[in-house]
Design an enzyme around this catalytic site. Structure first.
Site, PDB file in Angstrom:
ATOM      1  N   CYS A 111       0.834  -1.204   0.000  1.00 22.18           N
ATOM      2  CA  CYS A 111       0.000   0.000   0.000  1.00 22.18           C
ATOM      3  C   CYS A 111       0.875   1.262   0.000  1.00 22.18           C
ATOM      4  CB  CYS A 111      -0.918  -0.010   1.219  1.00 22.18           C
ATOM      5  SG  CYS A 111      -1.748   1.556   1.489  1.00 22.18           S
ATOM      6  N   LYS A 143      -6.450  -5.635 -10.474  1.00 23.47           N
ATOM      7  CA  LYS A 143      -6.940  -4.361 -11.016  1.00 23.47           C
ATOM      8  C   LYS A 143      -6.639  -4.267 -12.515  1.00 23.47           C
ATOM      9  CE  LYS A 143      -6.215  -1.886  -6.643  1.00 23.47           C
ATOM     10  NZ  LYS A 143      -5.282  -2.710  -5.881  1.00 23.47           N
TER      11      LYS A 143
END
Length: 212
Positions: A20, A209
């Site tokens: 992240c 994604k």
């Protein structure tokens, strides 16, 4: 007393720091300010009960300040600057948004299946603008001293490097020399080395994604 930080664990490796970029930004801030902290790695696909109790939205990163867990990396970096003003990481206001469109442009290009949709050029335009800024003001965004703008950009540029290299076999043109020097400067800092996710985990994080 050390701050407690809840951070994303790597996908498939719950004991390893995950990919992240917003979490890394907060950890970079703590490292650069030499503020003691303890990291709790959170498996986002099986969030522990204690974590959901203190943070019902289940977002990372969150940091515990005075018995209260606070989220949002912008807010967290602001609080850390206030509580630990030395060394100052506050950028001059006119430089606060330099490079802020790069991550969005990167994401659009990464997901793009149409070579003629302009997403590659849009990213190149943002990178060229950063290169020009660094040429005039470098080596960091605000000159000789690293600031929070650099610490926000560093993880995003790492993701850009790794993900575009892997999924699109694309690299930033060598002609953007100031950009490349800047990136090397950021990636070689001790704070970055200590908080950087592995390339494999960055790729694993983007895989769903890209293929969505």
């Amino acid at each position: 007393m050390a701050y407690e930080v809840a951070a994303k664990a790597a996908v498939g490796a719950p004991d390893v720091l995950g990919d992240c970029p917003f979490t890394q930004r907060v950890l970079l801030t703590l490292e650069e300010k030499k503020v003691p902290h303890k990291v709790h790695l959170i498996n986002l696909s099986e969030k522990p009960q204690w974590f959901l109790e203190v943070n019902p939205e289940g977002k990372v990163p969150v940091v515990k300040f005075d018995d209260k867990w606070v989220s949002d990396s912008d807010v967290l970096v602001g609080i850390l600057e206030e509580k630990h003003p030395e060394p100052s990481l506050a950028p001059p206001p006119e430089f606060a948004s330099v490079g802020s469109k790069i991550f969005g442009a990167f994401f659009k290009f990464l997901k793009s299946k149409d070579p003629s949709d302009g997403s590659e050029q849009a990213l190149l335009d943002e990178l060229k603008a950063l290169d020009e800024h660094l040429k005039a003001h470098g080596p960091y965004i605000a000159g000789e001293k690293i600031t929070s703008v650099d610490l926000s950009l560093a993880p995003k540029l790492y993701h850009l490097d790794v993900a575009l290299g892997h999924f699109k076999k694309w690299t930033v043109p060598a002609s953007l020399t100031h950009f490349h020097k800047y990136k090397e400067l950021l990636f070689s800092r001790e704070s970055f080395q200590k908080t950087r996710p592995t390339k494999e985990h960055v790729i694993a994080g983007w895989e769903p994604k890209v293929n969505a």
